[in-house]
Design a protein around this motif. Structure first.
Motif, short mmCIF file in Angstrom:
data_model
loop_
_atom_site.label_atom_id
_atom_site.label_comp_id
_atom_site.label_asym_id
_atom_site.label_seq_id
_atom_site.Cartn_x
_atom_site.Cartn_y
_atom_site.Cartn_z
N GLY A 12 -19.68 93.04 63.67
CA GLY A 12 -19.42 94.37 64.17
C GLY A 12 -17.95 94.57 64.44
O GLY A 12 -17.31 95.81 64.54
N ASP A 13 -17.07 93.51 64.52
CA ASP A 13 -15.62 93.88 64.39
C ASP A 13 -14.89 94.09 63.40
O ASP A 13 -14.77 93.25 62.37
CB ASP A 13 -14.94 92.53 65.35
CG ASP A 13 -13.75 92.65 65.50
OD1 ASP A 13 -12.92 93.64 65.09
OD2 ASP A 13 -12.94 91.90 66.24
N PRO A 14 -14.29 95.22 63.35
CA PRO A 14 -13.62 95.67 62.02
C PRO A 14 -12.54 94.79 61.47
O PRO A 14 -12.26 94.85 60.31
CB PRO A 14 -13.31 97.26 62.03
CG PRO A 14 -13.20 97.32 63.81
CD PRO A 14 -14.39 96.31 64.23
N ASN A 15 -12.07 94.05 62.42
CA ASN A 15 -10.78 93.23 62.18
C ASN A 15 -11.37 91.82 62.07
O ASN A 15 -10.28 90.86 62.10
CB ASN A 15 -9.59 93.19 63.23
CG ASN A 15 -9.11 94.78 63.22
OD1 ASN A 15 -8.84 95.32 61.91
ND2 ASN A 15 -9.04 95.35 64.36
N ALA A 16 -12.69 91.41 61.87
CA ALA A 16 -12.97 90.03 61.89
C ALA A 16 -12.60 89.27 60.76
O ALA A 16 -12.15 88.30 61.04
CB ALA A 16 -14.60 90.09 61.81
N LEU A 22 -18.17 87.35 65.49
CA LEU A 22 -17.23 88.61 65.44
C LEU A 22 -17.97 89.63 64.68
O LEU A 22 -17.26 90.56 64.25
CB LEU A 22 -15.95 88.18 64.80
CG LEU A 22 -14.86 87.43 65.51
CD1 LEU A 22 -13.62 87.15 64.53
CD2 LEU A 22 -14.64 87.79 66.78
N LYS A 37 -8.90 88.35 61.66
CA LYS A 37 -8.90 87.46 63.01
C LYS A 37 -9.33 86.01 62.21
O LYS A 37 -8.46 84.96 62.79
CB LYS A 37 -9.81 87.87 64.00
CG LYS A 37 -9.43 88.91 64.64
CD LYS A 37 -10.25 89.39 65.74
CE LYS A 37 -9.99 90.90 66.41
NZ LYS A 37 -10.75 91.15 67.59
#
Length: 226
Positions: free
Chosen positions: A193-197, A191, A200
């Motif tokens: 680069g996903d700000p909500n990693a 994940l 999640k």
């Protein structure tokens, strides 16, 4: 031991929480006041638990699927832990009725830490779930690992099997929980680069708070976590 600091920081916090609960239930005001005055260090691990490399994890899975093992259920428990990152206790508590049901629904409702019911997608572990379902005459997975009703006996047997497996493939310092740490770490890396990693990851692993997710991925660069 809390005062003199000879416990690991995480154990100190757990012990202090247990003592505070005891002080409240026993109405021991003096103990409660003493505990309020104790300042503990930040919770952290004394020994780092680095995740396994992907190639090493593949070797573990291959070894588990091909080696001779006297107890087939132990093999399936270790594979489920390695492939899906569940705790030892999470797997041992799974009832047979849920195993059979999950083969038709594709989702396994596991009772995880804190008696929390967590849905698990069985696609990564369908082969192992099917192998457990094919075994007759058990109520919980723990029944397949040992005849003892004490869950600690089953847990210890899984720990020994995990260490034996690690030794066979050349891994040092193996602990069954390292599978979970590896799974969480690789999940987070996917994940990138996903700000909500982290959120999640927290939901996927069934953790109560975000701090646990951050603690499990302490090998990641701090700037990435920030």
């Amino acid at each position: 031991r809390l005062v003199h600091g000879d416990l690991p920081p995480n154990s100190m916090h757990a012990s202090a929480a247990a003592l505070r609960a005891w002080a409240r239930s026993s109405k021991d005001r003096e103990l409660g006041e003493v505990l309020e005055d104790i300042r503990l260090p930040p919770p952290r691990r004394v020994r780092a638990k680095p995740p396994l490399d992907v190639d090493v994890l593949r070797r573990v899975v291959h070894h588990l699927r091909t080696c001779d093992m006297s107890n087939e259920a132990v093999r399936q428990v270790l594979l489920i832990m390695a492939l899906r990152g569940l705790r030892v206790s999470d797997v041992l508590r799974i009832p047979r009725t849920e195993v059979v049901r999950s083969l038709s629904t594709g989702r396994l409702m596991a009772v995880t830490k804190g008696r929390k019911r967590t849905p698990i997608d069985i696609r990564p572990i369908q082969r192992e779930i099917q192998a457990l379902a094919d075994i007759r005459g058990w109520t919980r997975v723990q029944d397949l690992v040992t005849d003892s009703k004490d869950p600690r006996v089953a847990t210890n047997r899984i720990w020994r099997a995990a260490r034996d497996t690690a030794k066979a493939v050349g891994i040092d310092g193996m602990h069954p929980h390292r599978y979970r740490h590896t799974f969480a770490t690789r999940y987070l890396e996917r994940l990138a680069g996903d700000p909500n990693a982290l959120n999640k990851l927290q939901r996927f692993m069934g953790w109560e708070n975000l701090a646990t997710a951050a603690r499990y991925v302490d090998h990641v660069e701090q700037e990435d976590l920030d």
